[in-house]
Design a protein around this motif. Structure first.
Motif, mmCIF file in Angstrom:
data_model
loop_
_atom_site.group_PDB
_atom_site.id
_atom_site.type_symbol
_atom_site.label_atom_id
_atom_site.label_comp_id
_atom_site.label_asym_id
_atom_site.label_seq_id
_atom_site.Cartn_x
_atom_site.Cartn_y
_atom_site.Cartn_z
ATOM 1 N N MET A 104 32.077 46.950 42.322
ATOM 2 C CA MET A 104 32.328 48.313 42.775
ATOM 3 C C MET A 104 33.833 48.554 42.844
ATOM 4 S SD MET A 104 30.978 51.173 43.811
ATOM 5 C CE MET A 104 29.303 50.677 44.235
ATOM 6 N N PRO A 105 34.337 49.616 42.172
ATOM 7 C CA PRO A 105 35.780 49.909 42.233
ATOM 8 C C PRO A 105 36.285 49.984 43.673
ATOM 9 C CG PRO A 105 34.716 51.295 40.611
ATOM 10 C CD PRO A 105 33.606 50.570 41.333
ATOM 11 N N GLY A 106 37.409 49.343 43.913
ATOM 12 C CA GLY A 106 38.000 49.349 45.247
ATOM 13 C C GLY A 106 37.493 48.252 46.160
ATOM 14 N N SER A 107 36.409 47.569 45.776
ATOM 15 C CA SER A 107 35.861 46.493 46.606
ATOM 16 C C SER A 107 36.754 45.255 46.517
ATOM 17 C CB SER A 107 34.445 46.139 46.142
ATOM 18 O OG SER A 107 34.488 45.556 44.838
ATOM 19 N N PRO A 108 36.637 44.328 47.477
ATOM 20 C CA PRO A 108 37.467 43.108 47.420
ATOM 21 C C PRO A 108 37.293 42.322 46.125
ATOM 22 C CG PRO A 108 36.474 43.336 49.589
ATOM 23 C CD PRO A 108 35.870 44.412 48.733
ATOM 24 N N SER A 249 54.231 42.550 48.961
ATOM 25 C CA SER A 249 54.543 41.171 49.337
ATOM 26 C C SER A 249 53.757 40.218 48.443
ATOM 27 C CB SER A 249 54.174 40.917 50.802
ATOM 28 O OG SER A 249 52.801 41.234 51.014
ATOM 29 N N LEU A 250 54.240 38.981 48.354
ATOM 30 C CA LEU A 250 53.589 37.988 47.506
ATOM 31 C C LEU A 250 52.223 37.616 48.054
ATOM 32 C CD1 LEU A 250 56.518 35.565 46.584
ATOM 33 C CD2 LEU A 250 55.255 37.056 45.026
ATOM 34 N N MET A 251 51.266 37.430 47.149
ATOM 35 C CA MET A 251 49.915 37.028 47.515
ATOM 36 C C MET A 251 49.350 36.203 46.367
ATOM 37 S SD MET A 251 47.799 40.513 46.711
ATOM 38 C CE MET A 251 46.320 39.586 46.459
ATOM 39 N N VAL A 252 48.314 35.432 46.652
ATOM 40 C CA VAL A 252 47.660 34.621 45.616
ATOM 41 C C VAL A 252 46.280 35.206 45.379
ATOM 42 C CG1 VAL A 252 46.814 32.340 44.952
ATOM 43 C CG2 VAL A 252 48.906 32.559 46.322
ATOM 44 N N PRO A 253 46.016 35.727 44.178
ATOM 45 C CA PRO A 253 44.693 36.298 43.891
ATOM 46 C C PRO A 253 43.597 35.256 44.060
ATOM 47 C CG PRO A 253 46.273 36.852 42.163
ATOM 48 C CD PRO A 253 46.921 35.820 43.029
ATOM 49 N N SER A 254 42.448 35.689 44.548
ATOM 50 C CA SER A 254 41.330 34.782 44.781
ATOM 51 C C SER A 254 40.475 34.629 43.525
ATOM 52 C CB SER A 254 40.468 35.307 45.928
ATOM 53 O OG SER A 254 39.290 34.537 46.050
ATOM 54 N N PHE A 255 40.050 33.388 43.262
ATOM 55 C CA PHE A 255 39.180 33.114 42.118
ATOM 56 C C PHE A 255 37.711 33.018 42.540
ATOM 57 C CE2 PHE A 255 43.145 31.942 40.215
ATOM 58 C CZ PHE A 255 42.969 32.125 38.853
ATOM 59 N N GLN A 256 37.411 33.274 43.808
ATOM 60 C CA GLN A 256 36.057 33.097 44.315
ATOM 61 C C GLN A 256 35.171 34.292 43.941
ATOM 62 O OE1 GLN A 256 36.423 32.417 48.504
ATOM 63 N NE2 GLN A 256 37.244 30.350 48.270
ATOM 64 N N SER A 257 33.901 33.994 43.705
ATOM 65 C CA SER A 257 32.863 35.014 43.468
ATOM 66 C C SER A 257 33.224 35.959 42.327
ATOM 67 C CB SER A 257 32.621 35.830 44.755
ATOM 68 O OG SER A 257 32.280 34.985 45.809
ATOM 69 N N LEU A 258 33.794 35.422 41.250
ATOM 70 C CA LEU A 258 34.200 36.261 40.130
ATOM 71 C C LEU A 258 33.342 35.977 38.899
ATOM 72 C CD1 LEU A 258 38.098 35.992 40.410
ATOM 73 C CD2 LEU A 258 36.588 37.694 41.418
ATOM 74 N N ASP A 259 33.149 37.004 38.094
ATOM 75 C CA ASP A 259 32.442 36.855 36.823
ATOM 76 C C ASP A 259 33.482 36.503 35.768
ATOM 77 O OD1 ASP A 259 31.297 37.440 34.255
ATOM 78 O OD2 ASP A 259 29.706 38.531 35.291
ATOM 79 N N PHE A 260 33.545 35.225 35.377
ATOM 80 C CA PHE A 260 34.629 34.763 34.517
ATOM 81 C C PHE A 260 34.505 35.268 33.086
ATOM 82 C CE2 PHE A 260 34.903 31.783 38.051
ATOM 83 C CZ PHE A 260 36.272 31.800 38.284
ATOM 84 N N TYR A 261 33.282 35.537 32.633
ATOM 85 C CA TYR A 261 33.127 36.099 31.287
ATOM 86 C C TYR A 261 33.747 37.489 31.223
ATOM 87 C CZ TYR A 261 31.013 38.365 27.268
ATOM 88 O OH TYR A 261 30.828 39.080 26.107
ATOM 89 N N GLY A 313 49.963 42.306 44.477
ATOM 90 C CA GLY A 313 48.941 43.298 44.813
ATOM 91 C C GLY A 313 48.950 44.515 43.932
ATOM 92 N N SER A 314 49.167 44.323 42.641
ATOM 93 C CA SER A 314 49.163 45.451 41.716
ATOM 94 C C SER A 314 48.237 45.111 40.557
ATOM 95 C CB SER A 314 50.581 45.735 41.228
ATOM 96 O OG SER A 314 50.610 46.951 40.510
#
Length: 566
Positions: A104-108, A249-261, A313-314
């Motif tokens: 969903m657009p805008g979701s985490p 500010s600096l952040m590390v994107p999360s790789f959890q619960s992602l559809d890698f394809y 965060g962009s």
């Protein structure tokens, strides 16, 4: 010495002289014009990137962030004095069109994937710089790109109709959205529609008066003021709502619960479009403004801009044709104006985000609607139809694929069509025979059966690189030329100046051609064989079959040898 150390040293040497190429040397007389241009650019870019954030399905602030750190990074590392980097409609639409299928657009989950798309695009772009792969962008043809962007523009405009009329529409692709829009049209909120029409009129009229007038900014400021004095929510008009303030500010994107394809598909699609569109734009303006350009440096700048976009965060950034044209129109002649723009935007995000919460969504929808229409490149489509009717059909196929099947299929079809165009041009080259023209000068003409360079001699040139797909064509054409020669041919000189290299299939074909010509009592001679090509011939054993006596440096040498053979 370790090969890794050597490679690092090579990369370090390539970086020397890279920094601030688009900014230095500074021209003091240009400081005030660049300052003014930077302020004008900020006034136009801020509402524009807010619209791009809406296209991307991202929070508004993430769009504004694209014209702070990513823009400044490109100033440091890029070579172009004019290319402007930031959020762009094409890559925003690609990202939304693919990611929306799984989140969903805008979701985490959606925002995490968007940050990762930018970060991974950056990694690919840096690798493209390391291995000098900037030419990859050349494989997305202008024909396919025009059709693709036109389709994206139509899809973007259609996606905003609901918000412009105050309706809730469903569907991802264009046809379901149109059907949903039409079925709910009776529920139009007239106040929302009035705001949309007003915004459209302000932007169109100011643009007609002078393109430097920030019509979108005027519309944004005007509707915020109206929202402040009148309670739009009581009228059923939806507002943007709270927008966070402060610099990214600096952040590390999360790789959890992602559809890698889906993530991989989005990254590859954006990567191709970023290179193709950015390189094409920087080339166009370097020619237009007579500036030097290093495309690989620009690829490096784009890469680190995207990495930093993902880490702050962009979302994905691109070399934007629209922003670049706006900058040139505003009077920018170096990246100094870009630094001014980034500084102005920093001030805005620190002190002036609160009023943005009062902005009607209809205002952004109208801005995005016009952005979509501007992507519809009727001028280029007309030019393609006039000059290359067959390619026009391919452009329309790409355009219709985006509109009917979505952005993902549009990207796939664009790449396929680009490859088809490349293969068709290389597979069916217009080959030549050398003759003396009416003035007695040597000249190449298209192959005509029965025409000689001299009696008993034909100089034949294959006007493309030789590889597996067109090797058979060369042999068939040569054999046909020999069979249609009367009196019989004695020598056939193959001018290989068009070959930069050959593959295994091509070498085997040349060996077979040599045997066939020997059987027909025709001597095969080759000229203009580059050193790298000669080494390939020697490794493959073809040089022994040809015979070193049948290899000449140039066509004239071979012709002289033929004339003096007896």
């Amino acid at each position: 010495m370790d090969l890794g150390v050597i490679h690092i040293k090579n990369l370090t040497s390539r970086l020397k002289g890279t920094l601030f190429s688009g900014l230095l040397p500074l021209d003091r007389s240009r400081f005030i014009p660049e300052l003014i241009a930077g302020i004008v650019m900020a006034a136009i870019f801020i509402p524009e990137v807010m619209g791009y954030a809406k296209i991307a399905g991202m929070p508004i602030i993430t769009g504004i962030y694209t014209i702070i750190i990513p823009m400044a990074v490109f100033v440091i590392l890029g070579s172009s004095r004019h290319l402007i980097v930031g959020a762009d409609s094409a890559t925003a639409a690609i990202m939304f069109g693919i990611l929306v299928t799984v989140a969903m657009p805008g979701s985490p989950v959606y925002t995490s994937m968007a940050f990762l798309v930018a970060f991974l695009c950056g990694i690919l772009l840096v690798l493209a710089w390391v291995f000098k792969l900037g030419f990859i962008g050349d494989f997305l043809s202008r024909t396919a790109l025009v059709g693709f962007l036109t389709g994206v523009g139509i899809q973007v405009s259609i996606s905003q109709l609901g918000a412009m009329f105050g309706l809730t529409t469903t569907g991802i692709d264009s046809i379901p959205r149109i059907l949903s829009f039409l079925s709910n049209l009776s529920q139009t909120n007239l106040y929302t529609l009035a705001i949309s029409v007003g915004v459209l009129l302000v932007i169109i009229i100011t643009g007609r008066i002078n393109r430097k007038i920030p019509g979108a900014l005027i519309a944004v400021a005007g509707t915020i003021l109206l929202s402040f004095f009148y309670d739009f929510t009581q009228m059923g008009v939806s507002l943007v709502g709270s927008v966070p303030s402060g610099i990214p500010s600096l952040m590390v994107p999360s790789f959890q619960s992602l559809d890698f394809y889906v993530l991989f598909t989005t990254v590859m699609a954006c990567f191709i479009v970023i290179i193709a569109q950015s390189v094409a734009t920087s080339r166009a303006y370097s020619v237009k403004c007579s500036d030097e350009l290093d495309e690989n440096k620009d690829v490096l700048g784009l890469g680190l801009s995207n990495i930093l976009a993902g880490l702050t965060g962009s979302f994905v950034v691109n070399g934007s044709p629209t922003k670049t044209q706006i900058a040139v129109d505003a009077g920018a002649r170096s990246q100094l104006a870009t630094l001014v723009t980034a500084a102005v935007v920093i001030v805005v995000v620190i002190f002036f985000t609160e009023p943005v919460s009062l902005l009607p969504n209809a205002t952004l929808a109208a801005i995005v609607f016009l952005i979509g229409l501007e992507m519809v490149d009727i001028t280029s489509l007309k030019a393609i139809y006039r000059e290359m009717p067959a390619e026009f059909v391919l452009a329309i196929i790409t355009f219709m694929t985006v509109v009917l099947a979505g952005v993902l299929w549009g990207v796939i079809v664009s790449v396929i069509i680009s490859l088809i165009l490349h293969l068709s041009h290389s597979y069916r080259p217009n080959n030549s025979i050398l003759i003396r023209n009416e003035k007695g000068e040597w000249a190449y003409i298209p192959v005509i059966l029965g025409v000689y360079t001299e009696e008993g001699l034909i100089v034949y040139r294959f006007n493309r690189d030789l590889y597996y797909a067109n090797a058979e064509k060369l042999m068939k054409e040569v054999i046909k030329i020999v069979k249609n020669s009367d009196p019989p041919l004695e020598w056939l000189i193959l001018d290989s100046g068009g070959f930069t290299g050959v593959d295994y299939t091509s070498v085997q074909m040349l060996k077979e051609l040599k045997v066939k010509l020997d059987e027909m009592n025709v001597v095969l001679v080759m000229t203009t064989v580059f050193p790298s090509l000669r080494r390939q011939f020697e490794r493959s054993g073809f040089m022994k079959i040809l015979g070193k006596e049948n290899l000449y440096g140039g066509v004239n040498d071979a012709i002289n040898a033929f004339e003096n053979r007896k």
